[in-house]
Design a protein around this motif. Structure first.
Motif, PDB file in Angstrom:
ATOM      1  N   ILE A  73      18.508   4.501  32.513  1.00 27.91           N
ATOM      2  CA  ILE A  73      18.856   5.200  33.840  1.00 27.91           C
ATOM      3  C   ILE A  73      17.481   5.552  34.512  1.00 27.91           C
ATOM      4  CG2 ILE A  73      20.975   6.280  32.892  1.00 27.91           C
ATOM      5  CD1 ILE A  73      19.377   8.838  32.024  1.00 27.91           C
ATOM      6  N   SER A  74      17.385   6.231  35.665  1.00 27.90           N
ATOM      7  CA  SER A  74      16.247   6.325  36.334  1.00 27.90           C
ATOM      8  C   SER A  74      15.699   7.910  35.739  1.00 27.90           C
ATOM      9  CB  SER A  74      16.548   6.563  37.850  1.00 27.90           C
ATOM     10  OG  SER A  74      17.375   7.813  38.013  1.00 27.90           O
ATOM     11  N   ARG A  75      14.287   7.971  36.231  1.00 29.65           N
ATOM     12  CA  ARG A  75      13.721   8.978  35.485  1.00 29.65           C
ATOM     13  C   ARG A  75      14.380  10.353  36.157  1.00 29.65           C
ATOM     14  NH1 ARG A  75       9.313   7.485  32.672  1.00 29.65           N
ATOM     15  NH2 ARG A  75       8.617   9.795  32.476  1.00 29.65           N
ATOM     16  N   GLU A  76      14.875  10.309  37.550  1.00 29.55           N
ATOM     17  CA  GLU A  76      15.511  11.610  38.057  1.00 29.55           C
ATOM     18  C   GLU A  76      16.640  11.739  37.417  1.00 29.55           C
ATOM     19  OE1 GLU A  76      14.370   8.959  39.682  1.00 29.55           O
ATOM     20  OE2 GLU A  76      12.599   9.955  40.754  1.00 29.55           O
ATOM     21  N   GLN A  77      17.408  10.760  36.860  1.00 22.54           N
ATOM     22  CA  GLN A  77      18.801  10.806  36.234  1.00 22.54           C
ATOM     23  C   GLN A  77      18.564  11.572  34.920  1.00 22.54           C
ATOM     24  OE1 GLN A  77      20.019   6.765  36.693  1.00 22.54           O
ATOM     25  NE2 GLN A  77      21.831   7.422  37.844  1.00 22.54           N
ATOM     26  N   ALA A  78      17.262  10.831  34.113  1.00 18.17           N
ATOM     27  CA  ALA A  78      16.994  11.387  32.822  1.00 18.17           C
ATOM     28  C   ALA A  78      16.712  12.768  32.945  1.00 18.17           C
ATOM     29  CB  ALA A  78      16.037  10.621  32.296  1.00 18.17           C
ATOM     30  N   GLN A  79      16.090  13.178  34.007  1.00 22.46           N
ATOM     31  CA  GLN A  79      15.580  14.711  34.255  1.00 22.46           C
ATOM     32  C   GLN A  79      16.870  15.551  34.227  1.00 22.46           C
ATOM     33  OE1 GLN A  79      12.180  15.605  36.523  1.00 22.46           O
ATOM     34  NE2 GLN A  79      13.130  17.622  37.018  1.00 22.46           N
ATOM     35  N   ASP A  80      17.725  15.070  34.962  1.00 21.42           N
ATOM     36  CA  ASP A  80      19.032  15.869  35.241  1.00 21.42           C
ATOM     37  C   ASP A  80      19.811  15.853  34.016  1.00 21.42           C
ATOM     38  OD1 ASP A  80      21.213  17.081  36.976  1.00 21.42           O
ATOM     39  OD2 ASP A  80      22.479  15.254  36.205  1.00 21.42           O
ATOM     40  N   LEU A  81      19.831  14.746  32.922  1.00 27.10           N
ATOM     41  CA  LEU A  81      20.461  14.834  31.836  1.00 27.10           C
ATOM     42  C   LEU A  81      19.912  15.719  30.780  1.00 27.10           C
ATOM     43  CD1 LEU A  81      22.797  13.544  30.569  1.00 27.10           C
ATOM     44  CD2 LEU A  81      21.231  11.702  29.607  1.00 27.10           C
ATOM     45  N   GLY A  82      18.404  15.795  30.814  1.00 28.32           N
ATOM     46  CA  GLY A  82      17.702  17.117  30.150  1.00 28.32           C
ATOM     47  C   GLY A  82      18.106  18.337  30.542  1.00 28.32           C
ATOM     48  N   GLN A  83      18.473  18.566  31.798  1.00 28.86           N
ATOM     49  CA  GLN A  83      18.448  19.833  32.078  1.00 28.86           C
ATOM     50  C   GLN A  83      19.924  20.265  31.673  1.00 28.86           C
ATOM     51  OE1 GLN A  83      16.501  22.238  33.528  1.00 28.86           O
ATOM     52  NE2 GLN A  83      18.307  23.616  33.113  1.00 28.86           N
ATOM     53  N   ARG A  84      20.955  19.237  31.718  1.00 21.55           N
ATOM     54  CA  ARG A  84      22.345  19.250  31.214  1.00 21.55           C
ATOM     55  C   ARG A  84      22.208  19.837  29.839  1.00 21.55           C
ATOM     56  NH1 ARG A  84      26.106  14.847  33.863  1.00 21.55           N
ATOM     57  NH2 ARG A  84      27.683  16.225  33.058  1.00 21.55           N
ATOM     58  N   LEU A  85      21.400  19.262  28.832  1.00 18.68           N
ATOM     59  CA  LEU A  85      21.372  19.367  27.522  1.00 18.68           C
ATOM     60  C   LEU A  85      20.776  20.889  27.376  1.00 18.68           C
ATOM     61  CD1 LEU A  85      19.805  16.199  26.407  1.00 18.68           C
ATOM     62  CD2 LEU A  85      21.932  16.993  25.728  1.00 18.68           C
ATOM     63  N   ILE A  86      19.901  21.555  28.248  1.00 19.33           N
ATOM     64  CA  ILE A  86      19.375  22.813  28.190  1.00 19.33           C
ATOM     65  C   ILE A  86      20.547  23.813  28.339  1.00 19.33           C
ATOM     66  CG2 ILE A  86      17.894  24.408  29.122  1.00 19.33           C
ATOM     67  CD1 ILE A  86      15.989  22.466  29.437  1.00 19.33           C
ATOM     68  N   SER A  87      21.536  23.405  29.487  1.00 15.87           N
ATOM     69  CA  SER A  87      22.485  24.450  29.911  1.00 15.87           C
ATOM     70  C   SER A  87      23.463  24.435  28.925  1.00 15.87           C
ATOM     71  CB  SER A  87      23.145  23.741  31.131  1.00 15.87           C
ATOM     72  OG  SER A  87      22.258  23.703  32.138  1.00 15.87           O
ATOM     73  N   ALA A  88      23.942  23.334  28.196  1.00 12.13           N
ATOM     74  CA  ALA A  88      24.534  23.057  26.959  1.00 12.13           C
ATOM     75  C   ALA A  88      24.194  23.899  26.018  1.00 12.13           C
ATOM     76  CB  ALA A  88      25.070  21.566  26.754  1.00 12.13           C
ATOM     77  N   GLY A  89      23.005  24.371  25.704  1.00  8.39           N
ATOM     78  CA  GLY A  89      22.694  24.983  24.439  1.00  8.39           C
ATOM     79  C   GLY A  89      22.289  24.108  23.352  1.00  8.39           C
ATOM     80  N   ALA A 129      10.756  12.823  26.152  1.00  9.75           N
ATOM     81  CA  ALA A 129      12.262  12.638  26.245  1.00  9.75           C
ATOM     82  C   ALA A 129      12.702  11.919  27.376  1.00  9.75           C
ATOM     83  CB  ALA A 129      12.792  13.999  26.535  1.00  9.75           C
ATOM     84  N   ILE A 130      12.050  11.757  28.809  1.00 10.63           N
ATOM     85  CA  ILE A 130      12.426  11.019  29.729  1.00 10.63           C
ATOM     86  C   ILE A 130      12.165   9.582  29.655  1.00 10.63           C
ATOM     87  CG2 ILE A 130      11.991  10.561  32.216  1.00 10.63           C
ATOM     88  CD1 ILE A 130      11.718  13.774  32.550  1.00 10.63           C
ATOM     89  N   ASP A 131      10.845   9.256  28.943  1.00 11.02           N
ATOM     90  CA  ASP A 131      10.696   8.048  28.473  1.00 11.02           C
ATOM     91  C   ASP A 131      11.800   7.425  27.667  1.00 11.02           C
ATOM     92  OD1 ASP A 131       8.395   7.789  30.077  1.00 11.02           O
ATOM     93  OD2 ASP A 131       7.088   8.491  28.509  1.00 11.02           O
ATOM     94  N   TRP A 132      12.264   8.109  26.771  1.00 10.08           N
ATOM     95  CA  TRP A 132      13.386   7.841  25.663  1.00 10.08           C
ATOM     96  C   TRP A 132      14.590   7.240  26.684  1.00 10.08           C
ATOM     97  CZ3 TRP A 132      18.207   8.891  24.248  1.00 10.08           C
ATOM     98  CH2 TRP A 132      18.543   8.282  22.905  1.00 10.08           C
ATOM     99  N   MET A 133      14.821   8.421  27.457  1.00  6.16           N
ATOM    100  CA  MET A 133      16.293   7.980  27.921  1.00  6.16           C
ATOM    101  C   MET A 133      16.264   7.063  28.803  1.00  6.16           C
ATOM    102  SD  MET A 133      17.803  12.182  28.438  1.00  6.16           S
ATOM    103  CE  MET A 133      16.441  12.971  29.029  1.00  6.16           C
ATOM    104  N   THR A 134      15.225   6.641  29.627  1.00  2.00           N
ATOM    105  CA  THR A 134      15.013   5.620  30.642  1.00  2.00           C
ATOM    106  C   THR A 134      15.167   4.145  29.721  1.00  2.00           C
ATOM    107  OG1 THR A 134      12.838   5.679  30.707  1.00  2.00           O
ATOM    108  CG2 THR A 134      13.818   7.110  32.355  1.00  2.00           C
ATOM    109  N   LYS A 135      14.534   4.254  28.602  1.00  5.02           N
ATOM    110  CA  LYS A 135      14.485   3.027  28.104  1.00  5.02           C
ATOM    111  C   LYS A 135      15.814   2.834  27.371  1.00  5.02           C
ATOM    112  CE  LYS A 135      12.114   0.440  24.374  1.00  5.02           C
ATOM    113  NZ  LYS A 135      10.973   0.696  23.277  1.00  5.02           N
ATOM    114  N   LYS A 136      16.378   3.684  26.698  1.00  9.33           N
ATOM    115  CA  LYS A 136      17.546   3.745  25.840  1.00  9.33           C
ATOM    116  C   LYS A 136      18.838   3.786  26.523  1.00  9.33           C
ATOM    117  CE  LYS A 136      15.343   3.416  21.692  1.00  9.33           C
ATOM    118  NZ  LYS A 136      15.340   2.303  20.905  1.00  9.33           N
TER     119      LYS A 136
END
Length: 498
Positions: A137-153, A127-134
């Protein structure tokens, strides 16, 4: 327990029956009048009583409400002109659409770990590889975005970590999770607003009815050789459409609605609409149940999570609408225990007419109706009148009245014996009503009641008013957009002239 004692909700499949009448110059003609072997009954005479019992109306008035154009100011609550904000964070819809793209979205496959298979998963690293490419964004930003997706259900942890991280931990899109709770394709964010339950129930039922009707028409045009009747369609193919996926995600709002404080009428409207929507939803996702056991599971297990509580079809029908009476197929056990939290939403008294506005979609079931609080009493009356005039048969020579099987299965919800015939008589059109009345006046020869065999075959018919109202709404929206575009062009032209 025999097939004959199985309640009406145990059906081979679900679809909605449509009104068989057609609209012509604002008048009604009956294409399926009540069957009388001794009397021919056509359209009700114009000289009949103007009371509610004899009142006729256009099918278009059976109401599919407009949600985005008109505001109903007669209700005690506020009807929102638009859906509530569905984005848990800015750019969510665009991000989620990209992640779920079938061509270049995130790859979702079955995974194995420690001799166990985890279906429809992806790893945090993928997921992080996909977000950094598409998303660039940085891997740190991608990880934060993934956590926000978990928090949003939207994403749920599956194996290896409870939070989103870069590594081999497994995660899954919430909508890929197989569950008997059909509206968990997204976990509703409690910080988001929800609409009034009655407004939401009407909109959800309208959406899925429109989807089924539109899809049926398209399928009949594309592959008519695959259609056994004009009202059958491929549930599996419909379940794979993007439109149905969007509907499934939209049902998540039911998780957050507030049912406390609803009036008796509002509870009636809400649960009838939700029953019909859930029944359609269940047939699309799980297909028609084709055996006694499958029907038992279908109506007792598939459910919606509403206000934090899971409601099955049987919970709604026998527990809520029938005031916790015994299901016909289970006479020794009530639907709810006394300590069940669902009991707080039960109606205080049963109205037998509910059986003519809820539908399991068989040929012997009544058509689906979309109810609203204002005019619900009239709607119950017309639904009962319409169904009985299409299904009751009177054989005067044999002194026999043939009634739908519903009256046998749900005998506790209706008067008994001669009182039942008196109850039915008040809803029949004038000619049939007079015949039955004359039979009931003969005290020495009480009419014999026989119950019609139930036709389990499914159909997918919907009231044409749904499609007609939707087309009008879309046309109005197009006109508003065109007017808005012309105004923008006019402003730009004036600016250029200056």
């Amino acid at each position: 327990m025999t097939e004959e004692t199985l309640n009406r909700t145990s059906v081979d499949s679900l679809s909605s029956n449509t009104d068989t009448r057609t609209e012509l110059d604002n008048n009604i003609s009956l294409s399926s009048p009540i069957h009388l072997e001794s009397v021919t009954v056509g359209q009700p005479s114009t000289g009949s009583s103007p009371s509610l019992k004899r009142t006729r109306r256009k099918i278009g008035e059976q109401v599919v409400p407009d949600f985005t154009v008109e505001r109903n100011t007669n209700n005690n609550h506020t009807i929102q002109d638009q859906e509530p904000q569905m984005e848990p964070f800015p750019g969510f819809i665009e991000l989620y659409s990209s992640l779920r793209s079938p061509t270049d979205g995130l790859k979702v496959v079955d995974r194995r770990r420690m001799l166990k298979t985890y279906p429809k998963c992806f790893t945090g690293t993928e997921a992080i590889d996909w977000m950094t490419k598409k998303r660039e964004i940085s891997r740190e930003q991608a990880q934060d975005l993934g956590q926000r997706l978990i928090s949003a259900g939207i994403i749920q942890p599956v194996f290896g970590s409870d939070s989103f991280c870069d590594g081999d931990a497994f995660f899954r899109f919430q909508e890929d999770d197989d569950s008997n709770v059909l509206n968990l394709k997204r976990i509703w964010d409690s910080s988001l607003p929800t609409r009034h339950p009655c407004d939401l129930s009407r909109e959800l039922l309208t959406k899925i009815a429109l989807l089924c009707e539109t899809y049926r028409i398209q399928l009949a045009a594309d592959r008519p050789q695959d259609i056994l009747s004009p009202y059958e369609f491929d549930y599996r193919r419909l379940s794979e459409t993007e439109e149905f996926r969007q509907y499934s995600v939209a049902t998540a709002e039911l998780q957050g609605v507030c049912l406390s404080g609803l009036s008796e009428k509002e509870r009636l409207v809400f649960f009838i609409n939700i029953y019909n929507a859930l029944c359609l939803h269940a047939h699309i996702t799980h297909g028609p149940p084709t055996s006694f056991f499958k029907r038992w599971i279908f109506f007792r297990s598939l459910c919606y999570r509403i206000a934090g509580i899971d409601f099955s079809l049987d919970d709604i029908e026998h527990g809520i609408l029938r005031c916790n009476r015994f299901p016909p197929s289970l006479r020794f056990m009530r639907q709810f225990r006394s300590d069940d939290p669902k009991t707080r939403y039960m109606l205080s008294d049963i109205d037998g007419r509910i059986h003519f506005v809820i539908s399991a979609g068989t040929r012997s079931d009544p058509p689906i109706r979309i109810l609203e609080e204002e005019g619900v009493e009239e709607e119950l009356h017309f639904a009962t009148e319409e169904f009985l005039n299409q299904s009751v048969r009177i054989v005067k020579e044999q002194n026999e009245v043939i009634l739908p099987k519903i009256f046998s299965w749900y005998s506790d919800d209706f008067p008994q014996s001669t009182s039942l015939l008196r109850w039915v008589e008040q809803y029949l059109y004038s000619d049939a009503s007079k015949v039955l009345e004359s039979m009931l006046q003969d005290k020495d020869r009480v009419p014999n009641i026989r119950y019609e065999n139930f036709d389990w075959r499914s159909e997918a018919r919907f009231n044409s008013a749904i499609v007609r109202r939707k087309r009008k709404r879309l046309e109005r929206e197009r006109q508003l957009q065109a007017q808005s575009g012309r105004r923008v062009e006019s402003i730009e032209k004036e600016s250029n002239d200056d």
